[in-house]
Motif scaffolding. Structure first.
Motif, PDB file in Angstrom:
ATOM      1  N   LEU A  15      -1.772   3.796 -33.780  1.00  0.00           N
ATOM      2  CA  LEU A  15      -1.953   2.089 -33.810  1.00  0.00           C
ATOM      3  C   LEU A  15      -0.680   1.736 -34.009  1.00  0.00           C
ATOM      4  N   THR A  45     -11.623   6.936 -35.415  1.00  0.00           N
ATOM      5  CA  THR A  45     -11.055   6.776 -33.786  1.00  0.00           C
ATOM      6  C   THR A  45     -11.282   7.948 -33.223  1.00  0.00           C
ATOM      7  N   ALA A  48     -14.422   8.039 -31.706  1.00  0.00           N
ATOM      8  CA  ALA A  48     -14.513   7.041 -30.545  1.00  0.00           C
ATOM      9  C   ALA A  48     -13.701   7.453 -29.290  1.00  0.00           C
ATOM     10  N   TYR A  49     -12.800   8.197 -29.532  1.00  0.00           N
ATOM     11  CA  TYR A  49     -11.755   8.996 -28.103  1.00  0.00           C
ATOM     12  C   TYR A  49     -12.524   9.850 -27.633  1.00  0.00           C
ATOM     13  N   PHE A  53     -14.985   5.665 -26.130  1.00  0.00           N
ATOM     14  CA  PHE A  53     -15.104   4.173 -26.508  1.00  0.00           C
ATOM     15  C   PHE A  53     -14.058   3.690 -27.528  1.00  0.00           C
ATOM     16  N   LEU A  54     -12.657   4.253 -27.403  1.00  0.00           N
ATOM     17  CA  LEU A  54     -11.956   3.875 -28.323  1.00  0.00           C
ATOM     18  C   LEU A  54     -11.290   2.614 -27.962  1.00  0.00           C
ATOM     19  N   ASP A  55     -10.988   1.749 -28.794  1.00  0.00           N
ATOM     20  CA  ASP A  55     -10.802   0.378 -28.610  1.00  0.00           C
ATOM     21  C   ASP A  55      -9.089   0.308 -28.175  1.00  0.00           C
ATOM     22  N   LYS A  56      -8.914  -0.422 -27.134  1.00  0.00           N
ATOM     23  CA  LYS A  56      -7.965  -0.681 -26.476  1.00  0.00           C
ATOM     24  C   LYS A  56      -6.663  -0.804 -27.319  1.00  0.00           C
ATOM     25  N   ALA A  57      -6.775  -1.222 -28.480  1.00  0.00           N
ATOM     26  CA  ALA A  57      -5.569  -1.532 -29.412  1.00  0.00           C
ATOM     27  C   ALA A  57      -4.932  -0.168 -29.787  1.00  0.00           C
ATOM     28  N   PHE A  58      -5.705   0.834 -29.593  1.00  0.00           N
ATOM     29  CA  PHE A  58      -5.149   2.130 -30.102  1.00  0.00           C
ATOM     30  C   PHE A  58      -4.551   2.720 -28.831  1.00  0.00           C
ATOM     31  N   THR A  59      -3.354   3.680 -29.008  1.00  0.00           N
ATOM     32  CA  THR A  59      -3.109   4.649 -27.799  1.00  0.00           C
ATOM     33  C   THR A  59      -3.279   5.800 -28.122  1.00  0.00           C
TER      34      THR A  59
END
Length: 213
Positions: A15, A45, A48-49, A53-59
């Motif tokens: 993040l 996370t 989610a990965y 469906f991992l939030d775009k805020a994370f790389t």
């Protein structure tokens, strides 16, 4: 579905500049990999990965493989990964059986075959005969069992557990742990469990990876 292991191949999640997870691990069919850490450490996370469906805020980078199949190359709905959350998330406008029928793969043809599969799945979690019930009339423990049955009938490649026992009282938590892990072993499902509860990790057996400590 013939179950194969789930391989996390150089999976890293960050993040901004803060690295949350870096892991390579193979989860064999029927085994549990437990990710432990305090709230906010980023352990969910990873689920989610894997689920897509991992939030775009994370790389994030690295691959998630089911056998030879690279799940990270697939959209979420094609990954066929089952997830249990803290809340059962049953569809309130459907009966108990309706919730299961919704999850049964399209490959299972014919109403009788689908209804039979739903009924046997309910029997498998000690809820035989409750298919016609409204989910709102069930106890918390019963709802958790329906959620488990629904995930199992969806024929997932792997099972992701996002603290699914945390809202149950102590007795129910013990029962659900036993049931979930027994079903996963019997079905040959690789499992990733996220928790901050040492008792969850102990019940799961298998490898424990601690993050964010």
């Amino acid at each position: 579905m013939d179950h194969q292991g789930l391989r996390l191949d150089g999976v890293t999640i960050a993040l901004g500049p803060r690295a949350l997870i870096a892991i390579s691990h193979t989860v064999a069919p029927g085994e549990v990999l437990t990710i432990m850490g305090p709230s906010g450490s980023g352990k969910s996370t990873l689920l989610a990965y894997v689920g897509g469906f991992l939030d775009k805020a994370f790389t994030a980078s690295g691959r998630v493989l089911a056998g030879e199949l690279d799940l990270t190359a697939l959209p979420p709905q094609e990954r066929h990964v089952g997830i249990l959350f803290q809340d059962p998330l049953l569809f309130p406008h459907m009966s108990v059986a309706g919730n299961l029928l919704f999850a049964i793969p399209q490959a299972v043809q014919g109403r009788a075959a689908r209804e039979s599969l739903a009924e046997s799945a309910l029997a498998g979690v000690d809820l035989a005969g409750l298919g016609a019930r409204d989910p709102d009339t069930l106890s918390g423990g019963q709802k958790a069992r329906v959620a488990l049955a629904r995930v199992l009938v969806s024929a997932p490649r792997a099972l992701l557990l996002d603290e699914p026992f945390s809202k149950l009282d102590a007795d129910l938590r013990h029962q659900m742990r036993e049931l979930v892990f027994a079903k996963a072993r019997a079905s040959g499902l690789p499992v990733i469990l996220v928790t901050h509860d040492e008792a969850d990790a102990a019940a799961a057996g298998g490898t424990i990876v601690r993050i964010g400590a």
